[in-house]
Design a protein around this motif. Structure first.
Motif, PDB file in Angstrom:
ATOM      1  N   LYS A  15       0.815  -1.170  -0.086  1.00 17.78           N
ATOM      2  CA  LYS A  15      -0.039   0.101  -0.047  1.00 17.78           C
ATOM      3  C   LYS A  15       0.835   1.150   0.107  1.00 17.78           C
ATOM      4  N   TRP A  16       2.014   1.095   0.777  1.00 20.89           N
ATOM      5  CA  TRP A  16       2.818   2.661   0.831  1.00 20.89           C
ATOM      6  C   TRP A  16       3.470   2.582  -0.378  1.00 20.89           C
ATOM      7  N   LEU A  17       3.958   1.616  -1.082  1.00 19.80           N
ATOM      8  CA  LEU A  17       4.475   1.754  -2.405  1.00 19.80           C
ATOM      9  C   LEU A  17       3.548   2.090  -3.411  1.00 19.80           C
ATOM     10  N   SER A  18       2.164   1.572  -3.340  1.00 21.43           N
ATOM     11  CA  SER A  18       1.335   2.224  -4.399  1.00 21.43           C
ATOM     12  C   SER A  18       0.965   3.649  -4.315  1.00 21.43           C
ATOM     13  N   ASP A  19       0.911   4.121  -2.964  1.00 17.55           N
ATOM     14  CA  ASP A  19       0.510   5.432  -2.462  1.00 17.55           C
ATOM     15  C   ASP A  19       1.904   6.357  -2.798  1.00 17.55           C
ATOM     16  N   PHE A  21       4.307   5.684  -5.124  1.00 15.08           N
ATOM     17  CA  PHE A  21       4.854   5.501  -6.617  1.00 15.08           C
ATOM     18  C   PHE A  21       4.828   6.734  -7.634  1.00 15.08           C
ATOM     19  N   PRO A  22       3.779   7.527  -7.561  1.00 19.31           N
ATOM     20  CA  PRO A  22       3.714   8.601  -8.267  1.00 19.31           C
ATOM     21  C   PRO A  22       5.078   9.656  -7.837  1.00 19.31           C
ATOM     22  N   HIS A  23       5.221   9.691  -6.442  1.00 13.06           N
ATOM     23  CA  HIS A  23       6.210  10.489  -5.962  1.00 13.06           C
ATOM     24  C   HIS A  23       7.657   9.978  -6.460  1.00 13.06           C
ATOM     25  N   LEU A  24       7.772   8.799  -6.083  1.00 16.52           N
ATOM     26  CA  LEU A  24       9.189   8.044  -6.800  1.00 16.52           C
ATOM     27  C   LEU A  24       9.080   8.292  -8.117  1.00 16.52           C
ATOM     28  N   LEU A  25       8.170   8.099  -8.770  1.00 17.71           N
ATOM     29  CA  LEU A  25       8.031   8.357 -10.575  1.00 17.71           C
ATOM     30  C   LEU A  25       8.675   9.888 -10.763  1.00 17.71           C
ATOM     31  N   THR A  26       8.175  10.729 -10.155  1.00 18.77           N
ATOM     32  CA  THR A  26       8.426  12.213 -10.296  1.00 18.77           C
ATOM     33  C   THR A  26       9.935  12.297 -10.220  1.00 18.77           C
ATOM     34  N   LEU A  27      10.482  11.875  -9.115  1.00 20.65           N
ATOM     35  CA  LEU A  27      11.975  11.927  -8.647  1.00 20.65           C
ATOM     36  C   LEU A  27      12.822  11.299  -9.976  1.00 20.65           C
ATOM     37  N   PHE A 137       2.469  17.391 -12.093  1.00 22.85           N
ATOM     38  CA  PHE A 137       1.454  18.117 -11.772  1.00 22.85           C
ATOM     39  C   PHE A 137       0.104  17.607 -11.867  1.00 22.85           C
ATOM     40  N   VAL A 138      -0.221  16.552 -12.431  1.00 23.22           N
ATOM     41  CA  VAL A 138      -1.515  15.888 -12.510  1.00 23.22           C
ATOM     42  C   VAL A 138      -1.874  14.823 -11.798  1.00 23.22           C
ATOM     43  N   VAL A 139      -0.846  13.597 -12.149  1.00 25.28           N
ATOM     44  CA  VAL A 139      -0.884  12.237 -11.417  1.00 25.28           C
ATOM     45  C   VAL A 139      -0.718  12.494 -10.115  1.00 25.28           C
ATOM     46  N   LEU A 140       0.371  12.855  -9.511  1.00 27.53           N
ATOM     47  CA  LEU A 140       0.660  12.982  -8.123  1.00 27.53           C
ATOM     48  C   LEU A 140      -0.319  13.814  -7.262  1.00 27.53           C
ATOM     49  N   PRO A 141      -0.631  14.816  -7.771  1.00 23.16           N
ATOM     50  CA  PRO A 141      -1.736  15.640  -6.806  1.00 23.16           C
ATOM     51  C   PRO A 141      -2.947  14.906  -6.815  1.00 23.16           C
ATOM     52  N   LEU A 142      -3.632  14.143  -7.839  1.00 26.16           N
ATOM     53  CA  LEU A 142      -4.837  13.643  -7.945  1.00 26.16           C
ATOM     54  C   LEU A 142      -4.814  12.319  -7.000  1.00 26.16           C
ATOM     55  N   THR A 143      -3.511  11.562  -7.191  1.00 28.47           N
ATOM     56  CA  THR A 143      -3.353   9.974  -6.210  1.00 28.47           C
ATOM     57  C   THR A 143      -3.172  10.556  -4.924  1.00 28.47           C
ATOM     58  N   LYS A 146      -6.537  11.252  -3.508  1.00 25.32           N
ATOM     59  CA  LYS A 146      -7.473  10.360  -3.570  1.00 25.32           C
ATOM     60  C   LYS A 146      -7.078   9.249  -2.509  1.00 25.32           C
ATOM     61  N   LYS A 147      -6.087   8.753  -2.352  1.00 27.86           N
ATOM     62  CA  LYS A 147      -5.362   7.754  -1.604  1.00 27.86           C
ATOM     63  C   LYS A 147      -4.598   8.322  -0.253  1.00 27.86           C
ATOM     64  N   GLY A 148      -3.695   9.020  -0.302  1.00 27.61           N
ATOM     65  CA  GLY A 148      -3.129   9.515   1.088  1.00 27.61           C
ATOM     66  C   GLY A 148      -4.022  10.264   1.848  1.00 27.61           C
ATOM     67  N   CYS A 149      -4.528  11.522   1.029  1.00 28.72           N
ATOM     68  CA  CYS A 149      -5.300  12.429   1.882  1.00 28.72           C
ATOM     69  C   CYS A 149      -6.423  11.955   2.403  1.00 28.72           C
ATOM     70  N   ALA A 150      -7.220  11.060   1.672  1.00 18.55           N
ATOM     71  CA  ALA A 150      -8.402  10.401   2.099  1.00 18.55           C
ATOM     72  C   ALA A 150      -8.311   9.954   3.545  1.00 18.55           C
ATOM     73  N   ASN A 151      -7.161   9.130   4.009  1.00 17.08           N
ATOM     74  CA  ASN A 151      -7.185   8.346   4.961  1.00 17.08           C
ATOM     75  C   ASN A 151      -6.144   9.264   6.063  1.00 17.08           C
ATOM     76  N   CYS A 152      -5.729  10.508   5.870  1.00 16.13           N
ATOM     77  CA  CYS A 152      -4.805  11.015   6.610  1.00 16.13           C
ATOM     78  C   CYS A 152      -5.608  11.570   7.961  1.00 16.13           C
TER      79      CYS A 152
END
Length: 163
Positions: A15-19, A21-27, A137-143, A146-152
């Protein structure tokens, strides 16, 4: 035979990796973009990104409700607790004052890539810069929303999520 706790940890890791992944891909894409501009810019970008994360962990996370808790979707709250003590004050203020530290990860490759495209057009750089923009600027903020912020647990007091 695996114990239940190790299976739970595997799911948490997945779950952590799926949440994350967009940040890692950005890097990764940011590093490639910087390396295409000049090879020596790639390690500088990685260093800046690492220092930005360190700043985030020490200047934003200690104010968060998920500090030192496994309820932190990114896992940063647990990392932060190993670096600094909890701080008193407003999470919202700490976030707004210090979010620049992570925003550098997005804007340095964007600006550098545009400058190098203007100086000397390169189709590969254009395509990778385009992918970088889409992911960061699109995928990372949306995910993230949807994922991280929803359960924070901090979402009601977060400038990005709160009302």
């Amino acid at each position: 035979m695996e114990s239940r706790s190790s299976k739970g940890n595997d799911r948490t890791g997945i779950k952590w990796l799926s949440d994350t992944f967009p940040h890692l891909l950005t890097l990764v894409l940011g590093t490639i973009v910087m390396g295409l501009c000049r090879w020596w810019l790639a390690p500088i970008y990685l260093l800046i990104s690492f220092l930005g994360l360190l700043w985030f962990l020490t200047h934003i996370c200690p104010y968060c409700g998920a500090y030192d808790s496994p309820s932190c979707p990114s896992g940063y709250g647990l990392l932060s607790a190993r670096l600094v003590a909890r701080k008193k004050g407003s999470f919202r203020k700490a976030f707004l004052t210090n979010i620049w530290s992570v925003a550098l990860e997005w804007f340095i490759p964007l600006i550098t890539g545009i400058v190098f495209l203007v100086i000397s057009f390169d189709l590969v750089l254009l395509v990778l810069l385009g992918l970088f923009v889409i992911v960061s600027f699109v995928v990372l903020p949306l995910t993230t929303r949807k994922k991280g912020c929803a359960n924070c647990p901090q979402r009601k007091n977060c400038p990005w999520q709160g009302k």
